[in-house]
Design an enzyme around this catalytic site. Structure first.
Site: not given
Length: 370
Positions: A93, A266, A304, A306, A309, A335
């Site tokens: 940014d 974002d 999930c 990930c 998980c 997660h």
């Protein structure tokens, strides 16, 4: 590889589209959620853990990196990618959001903004030219124009002044920009006034920039106003360029913005929630400190993929939080970021098979009061 955007599919019933944004450090499949790494680090995660979430593009903050460690050090390290060990695309940014968020510590003029550093009280002058110089030194793939982000609420007169100044500053940013391997995105301001937003979008579109962002949202206004702003603005931005909605990362707001034609998002939400012990599961927020999780030996989300998980239970994460173990924040961040990226991936797949308007109808409606 340079910069390009290719649309791969559209929804027949909305403005939603699926595409690919090409950058020198790789491809970004859109629509896509981008994690925020303010100080060249997505909090509590290593680059390998971040990559495993499905992240393709991440953000860093020009203002804060200028304060610490300084863009000269990042440049000496070979640029932001080398410095932080992230090989994928990066967006920085401009410091424009700090014009809003640090309003009590700055003074604003046509030339730029003068801040007093919250670290040590040092005086910092940030102009459009200086912001671009810093971002050129940092070396991100996408850099943002320096803009004035007005607060909500603000008078129409104040919004007009900020929007006009943002355009003048953009022209100065374009002149100052020195690197062909960095794409400069312009930012549409205009507060909550659709006519000001639309005029700003038309003005910026004429400049033929590599990409465009809608800024100045999620600064305190209600969700329905954000939806109204995006619906009025996004269709006026060039079809052949990526469209980025800054600072938005909730399920409903992303789905509604995608329906209006937005490609990139974002937000700090996933890591901030993690640091407060919250998990994003199926559209809800769960506080893992609650007693109901102490003896719950199922994964956070059975669907999930990930690391959290697949390896751990709700009871274990709850235990870590109660014990103030730092691992809890890492596991929840893994997660939560995975969850929001999966959400935008599912939308992408639905657009490509023309199922978006029906499969995500729940998220396209206004949130019902409890």
């Amino acid at each position: 590889m340079g910069f390009s955007f290719q649309c791969q599919g559209r929804c027949r019933h909305t403005q939603a589209r699926a595409g690919v944004f090409s950058t020198p450090h790789g491809l970004v499949e859109t629509p896509r959620f981008m994690p925020v790494g303010t100080l060249a680090n997505v909090k509590t995660l290593t680059p390998a853990q971040l990559q495993a979430t499905g992240a393709q593009m991440i953000l860093s903050n020009t203002y804060h990196l200028h304060l610490q460690p300084g863009e000269a050090i990042v440049q000496q390290a070979g640029g932001l990618h080398q410095f932080m060990g992230w090989s994928g695309p990066i967006l920085t940014d401009s410091g424009g959001f700090q014009v809003f968020s640090l309003s009590e510590m700055r003074s604003l003029s046509e030339e730029g903004v003068t801040f007093r550093s919250p670290r040590d009280g040092q005086i910092i002058h940030l102009t459009p030219e200086r912001s671009i110089q810093i971002q050129n030194a940092l070396g991100a793939d996408v850099i943002m124009a320096f803009d004035e982000c007005p607060p909500y609420p603000a008078s129409r007169e104040a919004i007009v002044a900020a929007t006009d100044r943002t355009y003048r500053w953009l022209e100065r940013c374009i002149t100052a920009h020195q690197r062909q391997d960095q794409a400069l995105f312009g930012i549409v301001q205009g507060g909550v006034y659709p006519d000001l937003r639309q005029q700003a979008a038309r003005d910026l579109a004429k400049l033929n920039l590599p990409g465009y962002a809608i800024g100045g949202v999620s600064v305190g206004e209600p969700p329905e106003l954000i939806k109204k702003i995006v619906q009025a603005t996004a269709p006026l931005l060039p079809e052949e360029k990526p469209r980025y909605l800054m600072g938005v990362g909730t399920y409903r707001e992303m789905a509604q913005a995608i329906a209006a034609g937005i490609d990139l998002f974002d937000c700090v939400i996933p890591t901030r929630l993690a640091r407060h012990g919250n998990a994003l599961v199926g559209g809800d927020r769960w506080n893992l400190r609650n007693n109901r999780f102490r003896e719950d030996f199922s994964p956070l989300d059975e669907t999930c993929p990930c690391y959290t998980c697949k390896q751990f239970t709700r009871a274990y994460v709850s235990h870590l939080l109660r014990s103030q173990e730092l691992l809890a924040y890492t596991l929840l961040s893994i997660h939560n970021i995975t969850e929001l990226i999966r959400f935008t991936q599912r939308i992408r797949e639905a657009i490509l098979s023309d199922r978006f308007a029906t499969e995500f109808a729940h998220w396209l409606k206004p949130e019902m009061p409890e």
